[in-house]
Design a protein around this motif. Structure first.
Motif, PDB file in Angstrom:
ATOM      1  N   ALA A  90       0.708  -0.819  -0.075  1.00 46.54           N
ATOM      2  CA  ALA A  90       0.155   0.126   0.264  1.00 46.54           C
ATOM      3  C   ALA A  90       0.940   1.351   0.289  1.00 46.54           C
ATOM      4  CB  ALA A  90      -0.831  -0.604   1.045  1.00 46.54           C
ATOM      5  N   MET A  91       1.921   1.063   0.505  1.00 44.90           N
ATOM      6  CA  MET A  91       2.574   2.032   1.226  1.00 44.90           C
ATOM      7  C   MET A  91       3.694   2.610  -0.196  1.00 44.90           C
ATOM      8  SD  MET A  91       3.210   2.443   4.810  1.00 44.90           S
ATOM      9  CE  MET A  91       3.995   0.614   5.176  1.00 44.90           C
ATOM     10  N   ALA A  92       4.384   1.647  -1.101  1.00 44.98           N
ATOM     11  CA  ALA A  92       4.527   1.573  -2.293  1.00 44.98           C
ATOM     12  C   ALA A  92       4.423   1.971  -3.382  1.00 44.98           C
ATOM     13  CB  ALA A  92       5.000   0.000  -2.615  1.00 44.98           C
ATOM     14  N   ILE A  93       2.742   1.540  -3.266  1.00 44.50           N
ATOM     15  CA  ILE A  93       1.961   1.713  -4.880  1.00 44.50           C
ATOM     16  C   ILE A  93       1.554   3.687  -4.536  1.00 44.50           C
ATOM     17  CG2 ILE A  93      -0.032   1.327  -5.909  1.00 44.50           C
ATOM     18  CD1 ILE A  93       0.324  -1.382  -5.111  1.00 44.50           C
ATOM     19  N   LYS A  94       1.715   3.631  -3.046  1.00 43.46           N
ATOM     20  CA  LYS A  94       0.677   4.966  -2.855  1.00 43.46           C
ATOM     21  C   LYS A  94       1.993   5.988  -3.078  1.00 43.46           C
ATOM     22  CE  LYS A  94      -1.448   8.552  -1.044  1.00 43.46           C
ATOM     23  NZ  LYS A  94      -1.330   9.191   0.120  1.00 43.46           N
ATOM     24  N   GLU A  95       3.480   5.906  -2.850  1.00 42.95           N
ATOM     25  CA  GLU A  95       4.111   7.424  -2.792  1.00 42.95           C
ATOM     26  C   GLU A  95       4.806   6.426  -4.161  1.00 42.95           C
ATOM     27  OE1 GLU A  95       4.525   8.865  -0.649  1.00 42.95           O
ATOM     28  OE2 GLU A  95       3.152   9.235   0.405  1.00 42.95           O
ATOM     29  N   LEU A  96       4.904   5.542  -4.794  1.00 42.85           N
ATOM     30  CA  LEU A  96       5.792   5.264  -5.888  1.00 42.85           C
ATOM     31  C   LEU A  96       5.055   4.999  -6.889  1.00 42.85           C
ATOM     32  CD1 LEU A  96       8.707   3.677  -4.324  1.00 42.85           C
ATOM     33  CD2 LEU A  96       8.718   5.816  -4.935  1.00 42.85           C
ATOM     34  N   GLY A  97       4.145   4.832  -7.205  1.00 40.13           N
ATOM     35  CA  GLY A  97       2.935   4.405  -8.356  1.00 40.13           C
ATOM     36  C   GLY A  97       2.771   2.975  -8.393  1.00 40.13           C
ATOM     37  N   VAL A  98       2.627   2.259  -8.728  1.00 40.12           N
ATOM     38  CA  VAL A  98       2.137   0.682  -9.221  1.00 40.12           C
ATOM     39  C   VAL A  98       2.217   0.009  -9.611  1.00 40.12           C
ATOM     40  CG1 VAL A  98      -0.596   0.710 -10.227  1.00 40.12           C
ATOM     41  CG2 VAL A  98       1.101   1.241 -11.875  1.00 40.12           C
ATOM     42  N   SER A  99       4.112   0.311  -9.868  1.00 36.22           N
ATOM     43  CA  SER A  99       5.042  -0.462 -10.778  1.00 36.22           C
ATOM     44  C   SER A  99       6.287   0.409 -10.563  1.00 36.22           C
ATOM     45  CB  SER A  99       5.212  -0.575 -11.779  1.00 36.22           C
ATOM     46  OG  SER A  99       4.277  -1.341 -12.808  1.00 36.22           O
ATOM     47  N   ILE A 100       7.549  -0.299  -9.702  1.00 35.66           N
ATOM     48  CA  ILE A 100       8.798   0.565  -8.935  1.00 35.66           C
ATOM     49  C   ILE A 100       9.776  -0.556  -9.211  1.00 35.66           C
ATOM     50  CG2 ILE A 100       7.428   1.322  -6.706  1.00 35.66           C
ATOM     51  CD1 ILE A 100       8.836  -0.949  -5.377  1.00 35.66           C
ATOM     52  N   ASP A 101      10.721   0.079  -9.411  1.00 34.73           N
ATOM     53  CA  ASP A 101      12.181  -0.065 -10.416  1.00 34.73           C
ATOM     54  C   ASP A 101      12.876  -0.917  -9.317  1.00 34.73           C
ATOM     55  OD1 ASP A 101      12.578   1.248 -12.542  1.00 34.73           O
ATOM     56  OD2 ASP A 101      12.564   3.280 -11.777  1.00 34.73           O
ATOM     57  N   ILE A 102      13.256  -0.928  -8.212  1.00 34.17           N
ATOM     58  CA  ILE A 102      13.548  -1.989  -7.244  1.00 34.17           C
ATOM     59  C   ILE A 102      13.483  -1.681  -5.829  1.00 34.17           C
ATOM     60  CG2 ILE A 102      16.274  -1.816  -6.493  1.00 34.17           C
ATOM     61  CD1 ILE A 102      17.408  -0.094  -8.002  1.00 34.17           C
ATOM     62  N   HIS A 103      12.862  -3.342  -5.976  1.00 38.44           N
ATOM     63  CA  HIS A 103      12.801  -3.433  -4.386  1.00 38.44           C
ATOM     64  C   HIS A 103      13.976  -4.304  -3.749  1.00 38.44           C
ATOM     65  CE1 HIS A 103       9.904  -4.482  -1.382  1.00 38.44           C
ATOM     66  NE2 HIS A 103       8.703  -4.183  -1.580  1.00 38.44           N
ATOM     67  N   ILE A 104      14.130  -3.692  -2.314  1.00 35.45           N
ATOM     68  CA  ILE A 104      15.344  -4.480  -1.696  1.00 35.45           C
ATOM     69  C   ILE A 104      14.575  -4.851  -0.727  1.00 35.45           C
ATOM     70  CG2 ILE A 104      17.588  -3.634  -0.516  1.00 35.45           C
ATOM     71  CD1 ILE A 104      17.800  -1.473  -3.104  1.00 35.45           C
ATOM     72  N   GLY A 105      15.535  -5.481   0.305  1.00 32.49           N
ATOM     73  CA  GLY A 105      15.914  -6.397   1.692  1.00 32.49           C
ATOM     74  C   GLY A 105      16.762  -7.252   1.825  1.00 32.49           C
ATOM     75  N   GLY A 106      16.066  -7.716   3.403  1.00 30.38           N
ATOM     76  CA  GLY A 106      17.502  -8.780   3.416  1.00 30.38           C
ATOM     77  C   GLY A 106      16.701  -9.973   3.266  1.00 30.38           C
ATOM     78  N   GLU A 107      17.643 -10.652   3.122  1.00 32.25           N
ATOM     79  CA  GLU A 107      17.404 -12.433   2.165  1.00 32.25           C
ATOM     80  C   GLU A 107      16.560 -12.874   2.740  1.00 32.25           C
ATOM     81  OE1 GLU A 107      20.783 -14.704   2.297  1.00 32.25           O
ATOM     82  OE2 GLU A 107      21.233 -14.788   4.560  1.00 32.25           O
ATOM     83  N   ASP A 108      15.992 -13.107   4.791  1.00 33.99           N
ATOM     84  CA  ASP A 108      14.562 -13.188   4.982  1.00 33.99           C
ATOM     85  C   ASP A 108      13.084 -12.757   4.395  1.00 33.99           C
ATOM     86  OD1 ASP A 108      15.318 -11.188   5.729  1.00 33.99           O
ATOM     87  OD2 ASP A 108      14.247 -10.934   8.380  1.00 33.99           O
ATOM     88  N   LEU A 109      13.659 -12.228   4.204  1.00 36.85           N
ATOM     89  CA  LEU A 109      12.065 -11.171   3.076  1.00 36.85           C
ATOM     90  C   LEU A 109      11.652 -12.243   2.201  1.00 36.85           C
ATOM     91  CD1 LEU A 109      12.291  -7.614   4.444  1.00 36.85           C
ATOM     92  CD2 LEU A 109      11.593  -9.385   6.069  1.00 36.85           C
ATOM     93  N   ARG A 110      12.936 -12.385   1.479  1.00 34.39           N
ATOM     94  CA  ARG A 110      12.226 -12.615   0.110  1.00 34.39           C
ATOM     95  C   ARG A 110      11.452 -14.293  -0.192  1.00 34.39           C
ATOM     96  NH1 ARG A 110      13.714 -16.740  -3.043  1.00 34.39           N
ATOM     97  NH2 ARG A 110      15.767 -18.600  -2.034  1.00 34.39           N
ATOM     98  N   MET A 111      11.514 -15.295   1.061  1.00 33.01           N
ATOM     99  CA  MET A 111      10.554 -16.391   0.973  1.00 33.01           C
ATOM    100  C   MET A 111       9.646 -16.317   1.063  1.00 33.01           C
ATOM    101  SD  MET A 111      12.136 -18.854   0.448  1.00 33.01           S
ATOM    102  CE  MET A 111      11.435 -20.983   1.456  1.00 33.01           C
TER     103      MET A 111
END
Ligand code: AMP
Ligand code: ZN
Length: 464
Positions: free
Chosen positions: A229-250
């Motif tokens: 919800a926050m990414a889409i509100k602030e950056l639009g429906v499609s964003i270039d790069i999404h980042i996080g630690g490897e634990d979040l991938r799964m």
């Protein structure tokens, strides 16, 4: 050479091509603000900062958003593998423990986190708090509900992962597959193991501190929905790069993709960048193990936060990095050596950057953020015979990515008083009056300088 990044979605290194070349959009999953952050969290923060700076280094503009999870992250995921929709709310627990309101807790730990970001030279980014986007989260769940992606159980509104055919593209686990190593799911009302809560109902006995009205009853959002919800509100429906630690991938990122793409019908993020974990003493870092160090712990042990930043740059972001007190002290020594070399450079304005070293540095960055190689280029350049002024301007460019405050150390002039003391000490030494020479060495030391005796006389250095 243009930027190439490893994309966890395709599991390949790909050319980075922004959706809109005028403005690159980035989203980094931020911390749950119920306690002090560990230095592990900051490894991922430093990665996101490096990506941000490398995007700028490639002459793009960037809008970078990062969230604070200040509601709805439940502690059922102790092993980082089970469902974070079960258990107790981490923030509510801490608030009760400290006899404070949820807002007092989250404000305090957000503030503490921001202080650490300053110490680590993290470039400014836009912060969003989950509690300030409750409406957007509810709106998104309503869209998903209308499109038939949700169902109701006794404890909340769930997303039906089997309805999203691309479920598992990021995690490798299809909707109805049980994650390897996961304990048996304790919520028997879920249709598929990978379904997840979008909205949880408040239970009267929980006496929740944070709860909200919604079309489904009073409750609070599930953890995953906030980022979408926050990414889409602030950056639009499609964003270039999404980042996080490897634990979040799964789980977390797979679920972000599922709910976002089902709600918007668009690809959510083009690049998924995941940082490997920081390990401590070769193993897992954990509060119960007593090794979940914070930035305060580093500082209390005489470690400059930028030495920790330097340590992170010495390992590739997709390789595990092992923190030990020896490794961080070695990084601090290396950084101080770097500062000493920079101090010897004389600042002269109006020089051109060295294009050979600059392109070697950029090549290293652009090959999937090879910071260890980029650091080697910095050392090579400092050792080279190019003029000081060229070194200084080239270093200024490099530090735009490294963020190590290198320029603060250029052309450092030793104060006259210290020079005079060193001369007097030298005279005593030459006359064999060792006790007086030693008293002066101590005085020099107390002023923050070191005097080293060399074959040709002595050398003064600033203690860093
Ligand atoms: P959390 O507060 O647990 O939601 O984590 C916030 C961010 O820090 C997430 O991107 C995690 O993946 C990351 N993170 C947590 N622990 C570590 C670690 N040991 N090493 C690297 N990143 C971590
Ligand atoms: Zn997230």
């Amino acid at each position: 050479m243009s930027l190439k990044l490893y994309n966890s979605l395709s599991r390949k290194i790909e050319d980075f091509v922004p959706i809109n070349p005028e403005l690159v959009t980035m989203y980094t999953c931020g911390p749950t603000v119920y306690y002090y952050q560990t230095i592990g969290n900051f490894r991922t923060v430093i990665l996101s900062d490096i990506v941000h700076r490398v995007i700028l280094f490639n002459d793009y503009k960037v809008r970078h958003v990062s969230n604070f999870t200040d509601v709805g992250h439940l502690n059922g995921d102790h092993d980082d593998i089970l469902d974070p929709n079960t258990g107790e709310d981490k923030i509510e627990l801490q608030a009760r423990k400290e006899s404070k309101s949820a807002k007092e807790i989250t404000d305090y730990y957000i503030d503490d986190y921001k202080q650490s970001l300053n110490q680590l030279n993290i470039k400014s980014r836009t912060f969003t708090r989950a509690t300030e986007y409750i409406k957007e989260q509810i709106d998104m769940i309503q869209v998903l509900e209308k499109k038939g992606f949700t169902y109701r159980t006794s404890d909340g509104i769930y997303f039906d992962a089997s309805k999203f055919s691309a479920y598992g593209d990021l995690s490798g686990y299809k909707a109805n597959q049980i994650l390897e190593g996961a304990r048996v799911d304790i919520n028997s009302e879920k249709r598929n193991p990978n379904d997840f809560a979008l909205w949880k109902f408040s239970k009267p006995e929980d006496n929740r501190l944070q709860e909200y009205e919604s079309p489904w009853g009073v409750g609070f959002p599930g953890w995953h929905i906030e980022c979408s919800a926050m990414a889409i509100k602030e950056l639009g429906v499609s964003i270039d790069i999404h980042i996080g630690g490897e634990d979040l991938r799964m789980i977390h990122h797979q679920n972000e993709i599922a709910q976002s793409e089902c709600a918007t019908g668009e690809k959510f993020a083009n690049f998924w960048v995941h940082g490997a974990f920081l390990q401590v003493d070769g193993g897992r870092m954990g509060k119960s193990l007593g090794n979940a160090y914070t930035m305060q712990d580093l500082v209390a042990n005489g470690v400059d936060p930028l030495a920790y930043r330097y340590l992170c740059l010495t390992a590739h972001y997709r390789s595990p990095l092992n923190f030990t007190w020896e490794s961080v002290n070695a990084a601090q020594n290396a950084l101080h050596n770097l500062y000493s070399q920079v101090e010897e450079l004389k600042e002269v304005k109006n020089s051109e950057i060295d294009s050979t070293y600059h392109s070697r540095f950029k090549e290293a960055l652009n090959e999937d953020l090879n910071l260890p190689r980029a650091l080697a280029v910095v050392w090579d350049m400092l050792k080279s015979g190019i003029p000081d002024e060229t070194k200084v301007v080239t270093l200024a460019e490099f530090d735009k990515v490294l963020g190590l405050n290198l320029l603060d150390h250029v052309g450092f002039v030793i104060p006259k008083k210290v020079e005079d003391l060193a001369k007097t000490r030298d005279a005593y030494r030459k006359a064999g009056i060792w006790d007086k020479a030693d008293i002066i060495r101590k005085e020099i030391d107390s002023l923050g300088y070191l005097v080293e005796d060399t074959k040709s006389g002595y050398k003064l250095k600033r203690k860093i």
